[in-house]
Design a protein around this motif. Structure first.
Motif, PDB file in Angstrom:
ATOM      1  N   ALA A  27       0.305  -4.849  -3.003  1.00 54.86           N
ATOM      2  CA  ALA A  27       1.676  -5.275  -2.713  1.00 54.86           C
ATOM      3  C   ALA A  27       2.550  -5.175  -3.954  1.00 54.86           C
ATOM      4  CB  ALA A  27       1.672  -6.704  -2.174  1.00 54.86           C
ATOM      5  N   VAL A  28       2.007  -5.567  -5.103  1.00 55.68           N
ATOM      6  CA  VAL A  28       2.778  -5.496  -6.350  1.00 55.68           C
ATOM      7  C   VAL A  28       3.070  -4.046  -6.718  1.00 55.68           C
ATOM      8  CG1 VAL A  28       2.638  -5.904  -8.841  1.00 55.68           C
ATOM      9  CG2 VAL A  28       2.044  -7.717  -7.240  1.00 55.68           C
ATOM     10  N   SER A  29       2.086  -3.164  -6.562  1.00 52.56           N
ATOM     11  CA  SER A  29       2.321  -1.763  -6.920  1.00 52.56           C
ATOM     12  C   SER A  29       3.333  -1.126  -5.978  1.00 52.56           C
ATOM     13  CB  SER A  29       1.006  -0.976  -6.923  1.00 52.56           C
ATOM     14  OG  SER A  29       0.481  -0.880  -5.619  1.00 52.56           O
ATOM     15  N   SER A  30       3.246  -1.402  -4.661  1.00 58.60           N
ATOM     16  CA  SER A  30       4.232  -0.831  -3.737  1.00 58.60           C
ATOM     17  C   SER A  30       5.609  -1.438  -3.983  1.00 58.60           C
ATOM     18  CB  SER A  30       3.802  -1.028  -2.290  1.00 58.60           C
ATOM     19  OG  SER A  30       3.826  -2.391  -1.942  1.00 58.60           O
ATOM     20  N   ALA A  31       5.649  -2.737  -4.311  1.00 64.96           N
ATOM     21  CA  ALA A  31       6.936  -3.365  -4.622  1.00 64.96           C
ATOM     22  C   ALA A  31       7.508  -2.779  -5.902  1.00 64.96           C
ATOM     23  CB  ALA A  31       6.761  -4.869  -4.757  1.00 64.96           C
ATOM     24  N   GLY A  32       6.657  -2.489  -6.859  1.00 69.37           N
ATOM     25  CA  GLY A  32       7.125  -1.879  -8.110  1.00 69.37           C
ATOM     26  C   GLY A  32       7.746  -0.520  -7.854  1.00 69.37           C
ATOM     27  N   GLU A  33       7.103   0.277  -7.008  1.00 69.03           N
ATOM     28  CA  GLU A  33       7.668   1.587  -6.668  1.00 69.03           C
ATOM     29  C   GLU A  33       8.998   1.427  -5.945  1.00 69.03           C
ATOM     30  OE1 GLU A  33       4.726   3.653  -4.436  1.00 69.03           O
ATOM     31  OE2 GLU A  33       3.262   3.612  -6.056  1.00 69.03           O
TER      32      GLU A  33
END
Length: 135
Positions: A27-33
């Motif tokens: 979730a953090v990586s997709s939110a970062g993108e």
């Protein structure tokens, strides 16, 4: 297979914590993108808005500066300079219109001469002519 057995032997809270950690990292990586894409878009739009605002402020400042100089000159008793560009352009436009009107008049005049040559005059006898040359 060894790793699978180890993962299966963990107690339930550890497996739940591991799954939660994996979900959190994804979730953090997709939110970062998503945030990076939004930031790029916002930066692009911000630059466009800032550029437009800068042009507007620059032109407004230029107009204010011009008006301030005119007001200062008026208070000092100096007359504004003649707008030579406007006068010259008006003279050129007038000359072009005059040339076009002259050309059109010459064309109409030469066309009128041809029509006069084509007219045939006819002598008509009128019954009550005062001249008395009839008949």
């Amino acid at each position: 297979m060894f790793a699978t057995n180890l993962l299966d032997r963990r107690n339930k809270p550890e497996r739940i914590a591991d799954q939660a950690w994996q979900h959190l990292t994804s979730a953090v990586s997709s939110a970062g993108e998503s945030v990076r894409d939004s930031a790029r878009s916002a930066r692009r739009n911000g630059f466009d808005l800032a550029d437009g605002a800068g042009d507007l402020v620059g032109s407004a400042a230029e107009e204010a500066r011009r008006r301030a100089l005119l007001a200062f000159d008026a208070l000092a008793g100096r007359r504004p300079a003649l707008p030579w560009t406007l006068l010259i352009s008006a003279a050129l436009v007038g000359a072009a219109i005059g040339w076009a009107a002259g050309t059109a008049a010459r064309a109409a005049g030469s066309q009128g001469d041809r029509q006069v040559d084509e007219i045939e005059f006819v002598d008509v006898d009128r019954p009550n002519s005062p001249v008395g040359t009839d008949g």
